[in-house]
Design a protein around this motif. Sequence first.
Motif, mmCIF file in Angstrom:
data_model
loop_
_atom_site.group_PDB
_atom_site.id
_atom_site.type_symbol
_atom_site.label_atom_id
_atom_site.label_comp_id
_atom_site.label_asym_id
_atom_site.label_seq_id
_atom_site.Cartn_x
_atom_site.Cartn_y
_atom_site.Cartn_z
ATOM 1 N N VAL A 1 0.873 -1.176 0.000
ATOM 2 C CA VAL A 1 0.000 0.000 0.000
ATOM 3 C C VAL A 1 0.909 1.224 0.000
ATOM 4 C CG1 VAL A 1 -1.741 1.308 1.251
ATOM 5 C CG2 VAL A 1 -1.854 -1.187 1.211
ATOM 6 N N PHE A 2 0.757 2.093 -0.992
ATOM 7 C CA PHE A 2 1.586 3.294 -1.103
ATOM 8 C C PHE A 2 0.741 4.520 -0.768
ATOM 9 C CE2 PHE A 2 3.770 0.338 -3.973
ATOM 10 C CZ PHE A 2 5.081 0.471 -3.519
ATOM 11 N N LEU A 3 1.311 5.403 0.083
ATOM 12 C CA LEU A 3 0.682 6.669 0.425
ATOM 13 C C LEU A 3 1.714 7.787 0.295
ATOM 14 C CD1 LEU A 3 -1.444 5.796 3.608
ATOM 15 C CD2 LEU A 3 -2.239 6.022 1.250
ATOM 16 N N TRP A 4 1.317 8.882 -0.353
ATOM 17 C CA TRP A 4 2.163 10.074 -0.386
ATOM 18 C C TRP A 4 1.806 10.939 0.815
ATOM 19 C CZ3 TRP A 4 6.250 10.952 -3.427
ATOM 20 C CH2 TRP A 4 6.399 10.170 -4.580
ATOM 21 N N LEU A 5 2.810 11.218 1.674
ATOM 22 C CA LEU A 5 2.590 11.957 2.922
ATOM 23 C C LEU A 5 3.562 13.121 3.025
ATOM 24 C CD1 LEU A 5 2.211 8.874 5.300
ATOM 25 C CD2 LEU A 5 0.387 10.186 4.213
ATOM 26 N N ARG B 1 3.636 -13.018 8.649
ATOM 27 C CA ARG B 1 5.015 -13.029 8.145
ATOM 28 C C ARG B 1 5.634 -11.643 8.023
ATOM 29 N NH1 ARG B 1 5.952 -14.675 3.161
ATOM 30 N NH2 ARG B 1 3.846 -14.236 2.425
ATOM 31 N N VAL B 2 4.988 -10.740 7.322
ATOM 32 C CA VAL B 2 5.590 -9.450 6.990
ATOM 33 C C VAL B 2 4.626 -8.345 7.376
ATOM 34 C CG1 VAL B 2 6.507 -7.999 5.147
ATOM 35 C CG2 VAL B 2 6.864 -10.482 5.078
ATOM 36 N N CYS B 3 5.187 -7.311 8.048
ATOM 37 C CA CYS B 3 4.401 -6.130 8.420
ATOM 38 C C CYS B 3 5.390 -4.993 8.654
ATOM 39 C CB CYS B 3 3.560 -6.414 9.667
ATOM 40 S SG CYS B 3 2.619 -5.000 10.276
ATOM 41 N N THR B 4 5.688 -4.220 7.618
ATOM 42 C CA THR B 4 6.726 -3.190 7.709
ATOM 43 C C THR B 4 6.256 -1.889 7.064
ATOM 44 O OG1 THR B 4 7.752 -3.909 5.627
ATOM 45 C CG2 THR B 4 8.588 -4.880 7.664
ATOM 46 N N VAL B 5 6.891 -0.797 7.498
ATOM 47 C CA VAL B 5 6.648 0.532 6.935
ATOM 48 C C VAL B 5 7.989 1.080 6.475
ATOM 49 C CG1 VAL B 5 5.823 2.879 7.367
ATOM 50 C CG2 VAL B 5 4.677 0.927 8.430
ATOM 51 N N ARG C 1 5.682 3.185 1.976
ATOM 52 C CA ARG C 1 5.177 1.872 1.571
ATOM 53 C C ARG C 1 4.829 1.048 2.808
ATOM 54 N NH1 ARG C 1 8.968 -2.336 -1.578
ATOM 55 N NH2 ARG C 1 9.889 -2.464 0.512
ATOM 56 N N PHE C 2 3.614 0.536 2.818
ATOM 57 C CA PHE C 2 3.164 -0.371 3.864
ATOM 58 C C PHE C 2 3.167 -1.780 3.255
ATOM 59 C CE2 PHE C 2 1.329 3.766 4.531
ATOM 60 C CZ PHE C 2 1.521 4.001 5.886
ATOM 61 N N LEU C 3 4.079 -2.621 3.734
ATOM 62 C CA LEU C 3 4.267 -3.952 3.168
ATOM 63 C C LEU C 3 3.679 -4.990 4.116
ATOM 64 C CD1 LEU C 3 5.585 -5.483 0.780
ATOM 65 C CD2 LEU C 3 7.639 -5.700 2.186
ATOM 66 N N ARG D 1 -5.147 0.344 3.814
ATOM 67 C CA ARG D 1 -5.269 1.680 3.204
ATOM 68 C C ARG D 1 -6.361 2.501 3.905
ATOM 69 N NH1 ARG D 1 -6.074 0.009 -1.401
ATOM 70 N NH2 ARG D 1 -3.940 0.098 -2.209
ATOM 71 N N GLU D 2 -7.508 1.888 4.138
ATOM 72 C CA GLU D 2 -8.610 2.616 4.771
ATOM 73 C C GLU D 2 -8.260 3.041 6.194
ATOM 74 O OE1 GLU D 2 -11.810 -0.118 4.558
ATOM 75 O OE2 GLU D 2 -12.019 -0.013 2.377
ATOM 76 N N GLN D 3 -7.719 2.106 6.991
ATOM 77 C CA GLN D 3 -7.472 2.418 8.396
ATOM 78 C C GLN D 3 -6.274 3.342 8.582
ATOM 79 O OE1 GLN D 3 -7.707 -0.748 11.199
ATOM 80 N NE2 GLN D 3 -9.452 -1.742 10.209
ATOM 81 N N MET D 4 -5.278 3.244 7.714
ATOM 82 C CA MET D 4 -4.133 4.153 7.832
ATOM 83 C C MET D 4 -4.532 5.574 7.472
ATOM 84 S SD MET D 4 -1.658 2.500 9.113
ATOM 85 C CE MET D 4 -0.564 3.890 9.026
ATOM 86 N N LEU D 5 -5.379 5.747 6.446
ATOM 87 C CA LEU D 5 -5.848 7.093 6.117
ATOM 88 C C LEU D 5 -6.686 7.672 7.252
ATOM 89 C CD1 LEU D 5 -6.806 6.707 2.344
ATOM 90 C CD2 LEU D 5 -4.927 8.046 3.304
#
Length: 375
Positions: free
Chosen positions: A263-267, A293-297, A310-312, A329-333
């Motif tokens: 998930v890509f966000l421009w901030l 397995r994977v949960c990174t920013v 990038r939210f991986l 994407r919804e919850q991060m916004l």
Amino acid sequence: MDLSTFHSLMGGPLRSALTVLVSALLVSVVAIGVHRAGISLLKRLANGRPFTTNATRVAFRASQLCVVVFGLRMVLAGAPDDTPGLLAMSHLASVALIIALTWLAMQCIQALSITISEINPVDVADNLRARRLITQARVLTRSAHAIVVVLGLAFVLLTLPGARQIGASLLASAGVAGLVAGIAARPVLGNFIAGLQIAFSQPIRIDDVLIVNGEWGKVEEIKGTYVVVRVWDERRLIVPLQWFIENPFENWTHSSSTLLGTVFLWLDFSIPLEPLRAELTRICEAAPQWDGRVCTVQATDSNERAVRVRFLISAADSGLAFELRCLVREQMLAFITAHYPHGLPRLRSTHDPIELHAMQAQNDSVSLYKAANKA
């Protein structure tokens, strides 16, 4: 079966025909009874063996027809020579027996394919081996059906005196026939050969997730000449088998069904990343789609206005990965809007202090000039 005794008692071609007819009816009834008894005995001896159970169910009618036709062929073999139409009926019985055996062979092959599908279910988490075996079974089953039909046709022709040479040529001159057929029906043969390549090399399998000409979908069925791809909106793509040999495509589940989602966000530059990492961890741990397995920013790019974050995340299959991406994407916004509203992209503008002083001095001189003119 020798019917000469009955013939000598009754005499005449008509009596011979009636004797053969009655004998054929009796033999048919006996053959059906023997077949049913044999199938029942075979089911008991099978004792839950998958192939035998499926074969007795799928090939029941074909095997019954074989037994009946074989009994009729034996009746005609022992019929008196003056029976009307004996030669024609014998030929018809022989042809019918070959057709019945061909049908029986095809049904047995189909039973083997069904057995492979039953003992290798695809509705499990790790279904890579099952999908590989089922793909091979279905493609090779259709190829085997085609070969059995060709052999059956050749043997039928061999039983006919006038067409015996045609049947022999069909079996012996496969090279010439293949050359002629290849020129006349190159697409069909190309897809047939491509099906064999797919069965053994397996660039695609049943239930694989593909990207074909920009369309996301799953392999629903592999036919003899084409592949049915079910698109996410329930549409179906019909793709020739040869296309998968000659063109590049994406296979998301070739070696494993697990996938990474992004998930890509421009901030804005001012937003801190550590709270985002903590929030992404909370979202993933609460989501049933995450496989752990994977949960990174990561900040992967930037320009003069904003930074791309990038939210991986990871999931067990492509469907779960898509759902998890939408959820993240919804919850991060929502999180950024509620806690860091300044972190959303903004357009900044600044003024140079030197230019500001020069503009102020120019404004002051204009004001003095206007005041002097009024005086």
